[in-house]
Write an enzyme that holds these catalytic residues in place. Sequence first.
Site, PDB file in Angstrom:
ATOM      1  N   TYR A  43       0.839  -1.204   0.000  1.00 46.94           N
ATOM      2  CA  TYR A  43       0.000   0.000   0.000  1.00 46.94           C
ATOM      3  C   TYR A  43       0.872   1.250   0.000  1.00 46.94           C
ATOM      4  O   TYR A  43       0.657   2.167  -0.790  1.00 46.94           O
ATOM      5  CB  TYR A  43      -0.922  -0.012   1.222  1.00 46.94           C
ATOM      6  CG  TYR A  43      -1.739   1.245   1.365  1.00 46.94           C
ATOM      7  CD1 TYR A  43      -2.952   1.376   0.717  1.00 46.94           C
ATOM      8  CD2 TYR A  43      -1.294   2.304   2.151  1.00 46.94           C
ATOM      9  CE1 TYR A  43      -3.703   2.535   0.835  1.00 46.94           C
ATOM     10  CE2 TYR A  43      -2.032   3.459   2.278  1.00 46.94           C
ATOM     11  CZ  TYR A  43      -3.240   3.566   1.622  1.00 46.94           C
ATOM     12  OH  TYR A  43      -3.966   4.717   1.746  1.00 46.94           O
ATOM     13  N   ILE A  44       1.860   1.294   0.874  1.00 41.76           N
ATOM     14  CA  ILE A  44       2.742   2.460   0.967  1.00 41.76           C
ATOM     15  C   ILE A  44       3.521   2.644  -0.325  1.00 41.76           C
ATOM     16  O   ILE A  44       3.619   3.761  -0.853  1.00 41.76           O
ATOM     17  CB  ILE A  44       3.686   2.326   2.174  1.00 41.76           C
ATOM     18  CG1 ILE A  44       2.877   2.429   3.473  1.00 41.76           C
ATOM     19  CG2 ILE A  44       4.785   3.386   2.138  1.00 41.76           C
ATOM     20  CD1 ILE A  44       3.660   2.074   4.715  1.00 41.76           C
TER      21      ILE A  44
END
Length: 78
Positions: A60-61
Amino acid sequence: ISIPPKYAVSQIVGYLKGKSAIHVARQYMGKQKNFTGLHFWARGYYVSTAGHDEEVIRQYIKRHEEIDKKIDQLGLFK
């Protein structure tokens, strides 16, 4: 953090991001007023309701870092 069911997750995250961005601007940037135009946090956020999966968080990051870079590059042409 744990959020009681009577509060929307988006409300709490918005509050935390807003207040912490103001704190950073005051503490480290010397601003006391007029925070318009300052962007400290990314637009999105990640919420997990069933536990933590470190690999999902890392992906996600990474994905959002790439999106932020593209947005920043588009801003160069304004």
